[in-house]
Design an enzyme around this catalytic site. Structure first.
Site, mmCIF file in Angstrom:
data_model
loop_
_atom_site.group_PDB
_atom_site.id
_atom_site.type_symbol
_atom_site.label_atom_id
_atom_site.label_comp_id
_atom_site.label_asym_id
_atom_site.label_seq_id
_atom_site.Cartn_x
_atom_site.Cartn_y
_atom_site.Cartn_z
ATOM 1 N N ASP A 63 -26.769 -7.292 58.029
ATOM 2 C CA ASP A 63 -27.286 -8.342 57.151
ATOM 3 C C ASP A 63 -26.761 -8.026 55.755
ATOM 4 O OD1 ASP A 63 -28.866 -10.495 56.136
ATOM 5 O OD2 ASP A 63 -30.387 -9.045 55.520
ATOM 6 N N GLU A 68 -24.144 -11.592 59.878
ATOM 7 C CA GLU A 68 -24.613 -12.913 59.477
ATOM 8 C C GLU A 68 -23.551 -13.597 58.619
ATOM 9 O OE1 GLU A 68 -28.258 -14.557 56.825
ATOM 10 O OE2 GLU A 68 -28.780 -13.051 58.345
ATOM 11 N N HIS A 121 -34.547 -6.639 55.530
ATOM 12 C CA HIS A 121 -33.091 -6.489 55.631
ATOM 13 C C HIS A 121 -32.712 -5.832 56.957
ATOM 14 C CE1 HIS A 121 -32.844 -7.744 51.483
ATOM 15 N NE2 HIS A 121 -33.715 -6.814 51.162
#
EC number: 3.1.21.10
Length: 165
Positions: free
Chosen positions: A7, A68, A142
């Site tokens: 992420d 992502e 996160h």
């Protein structure tokens, strides 16, 4: 198969390593956050992300990575920073010869929770539930998002393999 989910973020980059077996079980091996708080120069932040991820990658025999995708929001500066952090993360992974797969945050949320618009709390709850992580084990947003990216890739890989048989 061992998968790292990432992420990306300039201040905080989350990561999570999961192991998936042919018996359909998935377990969390490790997770963490790379923090660049206290570092003022953007180039130094990017270097820390790059080097820190290389360090994590050296600890495990990672087969594939999931990251992502970047979305462009109304703040161009924060979007650019996110793109830089994603690039540093991608280069770390690619320098190890690891294939990287990209998923939008909406696709990850839909895969994990059933809704592409799920709030972070619901994603975190489903990550914990899917992996049997107790509530007293601290996993921040996160790390949770990174683990969700890894799980999304596991589930998508299984679906592809199932469709090929």
């Amino acid at each position: 198969m061992m998968i790292i989910g990432i992420d990306p973020g300039l201040e905080f980059t989350g990561w999570g390593v999961v192991s998936s077996t042919n018996s359909q079980s998935v377990c969390l091996l490790d997770s963490g956050v790379i923090s660049t708080r206290g570092i003022s120069r953007e180039s130094e932040k990017l270097y820390k992300i790059y080097v820190s991820l290389l360090s994590v990658l050296s600890l495990y025999k990672i087969d594939e990575a999931s990251i992502e995708k970047v979305f462009i929001n109304s703040n161009p500066r924060s979007s650019m920073s996110l793109c830089y952090a994603r690039a540093a993360s991608t280069i770390s992974v690619m320098s190890r010869g690891i294939d990287i797969y990209e998923y939008s945050s909406t696709a990850i949320k839909k895969c994990i929770t059933g809704s592409g618009m799920a709030p972070k709390e619901q994603v975190s709850f489903m990550v914990r539930s899917s992996l049997g992580i107790k509530q007293d084990v601290e996993i921040n947003n996160h790390s949770s998002d990174a683990i969700a990216a890894a799980l999304c890739h596991v589930y998508n890989t299984r679906n592809r393999n199932f469709a090929l048989k």
